[in-house]
Enzyme design. Structure first.
Site, PDB file in Angstrom:
ATOM      1  CB  SER A  84      20.937  -5.460   7.072  1.00 37.32           C
ATOM      2  OG  SER A  84      22.167  -5.743   7.681  1.00 37.32           O
ATOM      3  CG  ASP A 133      20.806  -8.679   9.078  1.00 36.31           C
ATOM      4  OD1 ASP A 133      19.852  -8.426   8.321  1.00 36.31           O
ATOM      5  OD2 ASP A 133      21.967  -8.307   8.847  1.00 36.31           O
TER       6      ASP A 133
END
Length: 297
Positions: A42, A154
């Site tokens: 991320s 993610d």
């Protein structure tokens, strides 16, 4: 011949709190602690990509503070998410000059999660911008990314602080950066649920999602680091910085610096003395060999 131990840096997820990674890297650089490879999830993937493409912290720090990050959020109302993610991918592709992983100056590994196959995906080939775009796709906020018939979100869903890939790729020492440490409060028990009118303002969906994500990510990070997966963990309490609070980049960077400086003595015990001992051993071998050659002559 003497070869120093390879150091891998694992940069965790955390949205805007991930700017603290810049402060951490700054202190490592200033104290001659080398970074041989980086794994990121991320925001950790984003910072890792920018640094790996051009290890220039002065430039990276300026960009973090000057870039109007929220302007890169192309909001929409869709069943796929609230942020399309097209603008940020275009920004990354331009900033990275269309780089592929093999063109990076420091080896980088970027994680994402395949929601159809319940499988972690680790990028080390192809477009860096596309890999980072997949890795930052917070479920419910960002549109997922399609890549080679995989639907990706993610990487923090499955691997918020990617340490294991660094071991597999040859890192002797793994330093993990956790920007999601939260001080736990004791549960409140025996609270009565009452039917009454609301007297408090209800937070926006973005604020509620951001705070919830922060707590879930904190729990995931604790679980991910369980079992001494890293040789050293730099834990940062950035609870007051929300996942999407990009206006607090300066504060996050500074806190990353301060905490890493406090960790230096312990860090040097892992990275410094061991390397120095190995060097001295090699030097002693060389001297002994030279003495033997002299005596033989």
């Amino acid at each position: 011949m003497f070869e120093r131990k390879k150091i891998g840096l694992a940069l965790g997820s955390g949205g805007a709190r991930g700017f603290a990674h810049i402060g951490v890297i700054k202190v490592l650089e200033e104290n001659n602690i080398p970074i041989d490879m980086i794994a990121g999830t991320s925001m950790g993937a984003l910072i890792g990509a920018l640094y790996s493409s051009e290890p220039n912290l002065k430039k990276l720090g300026k960009e973090a503070l000057s870039e109007e990050w929220k302007k890169l959020f192309d909001y929409t109302f869709s069943k796929s998410g609230l942020i399309k993610g097209k603008k940020i991918e275009e920004f990354l592709d331009k900033r990275l000059d269309g780089m592929s992983f093999k063109e990076l100056k420091i080896p980088l590994f970027v994680t994402a999660f395949d929601i159809n196959n319940n499988q972690e995906v680790i990028f080390h080939k192809g477009s860096v911008a596309k890999a980072v775009r997949a890795s930052i796709s917070i479920p419910g906020l960002f549109f997922p990314v399609e890549n080679k018939k995989r639907i990706l979100v993610d990487g923090g869903v499955i691997d918020p602080i990617p340490t294991e890939i660094l071991r597999k790729k040859g890192a002797d020492i793994v330093i993990a950066v956790n920007v999601n440490e939260v001080k736990r409060k004791k549960p409140v028990t025996e609270i009565e649920a009452v039917v009454s009118k609301n007297t408090m303002s209800i937070p926006s969906v973005i604020k509620s999602a951001s705070k919830s994500l922060q707590m879930m990510t904190s729990e995931n990070c604790d679980a991910d680091l369980y079992g001494n997966k890293a040789d050293f963990v730099i834990n940062l309490d950035l609870e007051k910085i929300g996942t999407l609070d990009f206006s607090k980049a300066r504060e996050a960077i500074k806190k990353g610096e301060i905490k890493t400086k406090k960790c230096l003595d312990d860090l040097n015990k892992i990275t410094g003395p061991d390397l120095f001992k190995d060097f001295l051993k090699e030097l002693s071998k060389i001297n002994n060999n030279l003495k033997k050659e002299i005596l033989q002559k």
